[in-house]
Design a protein around this motif. Structure first.
Motif, PDB file in Angstrom:
ATOM      1  N   GLN A  12      44.891  30.390 101.056  1.00 38.13           N
ATOM      2  CA  GLN A  12      45.203  31.461 100.111  1.00 38.13           C
ATOM      3  C   GLN A  12      46.401  32.284 100.553  1.00 38.13           C
ATOM      4  O   GLN A  12      46.432  33.509 100.402  1.00 38.13           O
ATOM      5  CB  GLN A  12      43.982  32.348  99.877  1.00 38.13           C
ATOM      6  N   VAL A  13      47.401  31.617 101.086  1.00 42.70           N
ATOM      7  CA  VAL A  13      48.638  32.276 101.504  1.00 42.70           C
ATOM      8  C   VAL A  13      49.541  32.401 100.284  1.00 42.70           C
ATOM      9  O   VAL A  13      49.769  31.432  99.565  1.00 42.70           O
ATOM     10  CB  VAL A  13      49.345  31.472 102.619  1.00 42.70           C
ATOM     11  N   SER A  14      50.063  33.609 100.064  1.00 45.18           N
ATOM     12  CA  SER A  14      50.976  33.853  98.953  1.00 45.18           C
ATOM     13  C   SER A  14      52.380  34.122  99.507  1.00 45.18           C
ATOM     14  O   SER A  14      52.630  33.963 100.709  1.00 45.18           O
ATOM     15  CB  SER A  14      50.495  35.051  98.123  1.00 45.18           C
ATOM     16  N   ASP A  15      53.257  34.576  98.642  1.00 49.97           N
ATOM     17  CA  ASP A  15      54.619  34.901  99.065  1.00 49.97           C
ATOM     18  C   ASP A  15      54.636  36.006 100.117  1.00 49.97           C
ATOM     19  O   ASP A  15      55.514  36.038 100.980  1.00 49.97           O
ATOM     20  CB  ASP A  15      55.468  35.317  97.854  1.00 49.97           C
ATOM     21  N   VAL A  16      53.657  36.897 100.065  1.00 48.78           N
ATOM     22  CA  VAL A  16      53.561  37.971 101.069  1.00 48.78           C
ATOM     23  C   VAL A  16      53.341  37.366 102.455  1.00 48.78           C
ATOM     24  O   VAL A  16      54.036  37.711 103.421  1.00 48.78           O
ATOM     25  CB  VAL A  16      52.433  38.958 100.704  1.00 48.78           C
ATOM     26  N   GLY A  17      52.384  36.459 102.558  1.00 45.64           N
ATOM     27  CA  GLY A  17      52.127  35.789 103.834  1.00 45.64           C
ATOM     28  C   GLY A  17      53.312  34.971 104.288  1.00 45.64           C
ATOM     29  O   GLY A  17      53.650  34.939 105.484  1.00 45.64           O
ATOM     30  N   ALA A  18      53.974  34.303 103.331  1.00 40.77           N
ATOM     31  CA  ALA A  18      55.176  33.534 103.668  1.00 40.77           C
ATOM     32  C   ALA A  18      56.238  34.448 104.252  1.00 40.77           C
ATOM     33  O   ALA A  18      56.958  34.068 105.178  1.00 40.77           O
ATOM     34  CB  ALA A  18      55.701  32.813 102.431  1.00 40.77           C
ATOM     35  N   GLY A  19      56.320  35.665 103.727  1.00 43.78           N
ATOM     36  CA  GLY A  19      57.288  36.630 104.264  1.00 43.78           C
ATOM     37  C   GLY A  19      57.007  36.995 105.707  1.00 43.78           C
ATOM     38  O   GLY A  19      57.927  37.101 106.530  1.00 43.78           O
ATOM     39  N   PHE A  20      55.721  37.183 106.035  1.00 41.69           N
ATOM     40  CA  PHE A  20      55.364  37.484 107.431  1.00 41.69           C
ATOM     41  C   PHE A  20      55.728  36.323 108.346  1.00 41.69           C
ATOM     42  O   PHE A  20      56.271  36.521 109.443  1.00 41.69           O
ATOM     43  CB  PHE A  20      53.867  37.781 107.556  1.00 41.69           C
ATOM     44  N   LEU A  21      55.443  35.113 107.913  1.00 43.04           N
ATOM     45  CA  LEU A  21      55.778  33.931 108.717  1.00 43.04           C
ATOM     46  C   LEU A  21      57.293  33.762 108.822  1.00 43.04           C
ATOM     47  O   LEU A  21      57.821  33.469 109.900  1.00 43.04           O
ATOM     48  CB  LEU A  21      55.136  32.688 108.113  1.00 43.04           C
ATOM     49  N   ALA A  22      57.983  33.953 107.713  1.00 49.18           N
ATOM     50  CA  ALA A  22      59.443  33.794 107.692  1.00 49.18           C
ATOM     51  C   ALA A  22      60.123  34.772 108.648  1.00 49.18           C
ATOM     52  O   ALA A  22      61.109  34.429 109.299  1.00 49.18           O
ATOM     53  CB  ALA A  22      59.980  33.971 106.274  1.00 49.18           C
ATOM     54  N   ALA A  23      59.597  35.973 108.751  1.00 46.49           N
ATOM     55  CA  ALA A  23      60.189  36.970 109.651  1.00 46.49           C
ATOM     56  C   ALA A  23      60.138  36.503 111.105  1.00 46.49           C
ATOM     57  O   ALA A  23      61.015  36.840 111.905  1.00 46.49           O
ATOM     58  CB  ALA A  23      59.467  38.307 109.497  1.00 46.49           C
TER      59      ALA A  23
END
Length: 176
Positions: free
Chosen positions: A105-116
């Motif tokens: 249930q990873v969304s764009d918000v979670g992707a942002g944390f990982l991307a950082a």
């Protein structure tokens, strides 16, 4: 694929196949002790839902771990909040090369944390199939991968993003 790339992939697969691994249902005191003692093996797999508090404890134990290269949390209910602490882990422990977050249930918000965290990480594979990412989250990850390549010479491979998420990115790359 070049012959050298194929040989490297075969060698890596053999390493994973014959490497010690730890598979557990839940995060326990015994598991945390094993991780802190660098005895968790090359692959650490949790196979049940991880409450946020337990994920934070596991991440804390993994920060200085020197044995685990692959963390498999497929279907563990990580969600976006878990991606925040996992991003902190990736920035702190560059030995982790493979993170499996399929069905979390990873969304764009979670992707942002990982991307950082990606540009400063040692991550080579990020598995995100069956999550809730849009082209926005995928673009964050692709941009972070490009920054990682610029900084380190290697780039994370993101696996499992659906074609409809990737299509706008491919169209943008073609136009540029």
């Amino acid at each position: 694929d070049t012959e050298e790339a194929r040989a490297l992939r075969v060698a890596e697969e053999a390493l994973v196949f014959f490497s010690p691994r730890t598979q557990v249902k839940k995060v326990s005191a015994a598991l945390l002790a094993k991780v802190r003692a660098h005895e968790s093996g090359v692959i650490l797999k949790v196979v049940d839902i991880i409450p946020p508090k337990d994920l934070a404890l596991l991440v804390d134990a993994l920060r200085a771990n020197r044995s685990t290269l692959r963390v498999d949390l497929e279907g563990c209910g990580v969600q976006d909040a878990g991606c925040r602490v996992l991003g902190e882990l990736l920035a702190a422990n560059q030995r982790i090369e493979d993170l499996d977050l399929q069905m979390n249930q990873v969304s764009d918000v979670g992707a942002g944390f990982l991307a950082a965290a990606l540009p400063r990480s040692g991550l080579r594979a990020l598995r995100l199939a069956d999550n809730s990412l849009s082209p926005v989250g995928a673009a964050l990850l692709m941009d972070a991968g490009a920054e990682q390549r610029r900084r380190t010479g290697r780039c994370v491979q993101v696996y499992g993003l659906p074609a409809e998420v990737m299509a706008p990115l491919r169209a943008k790359q073609t136009a540029e």
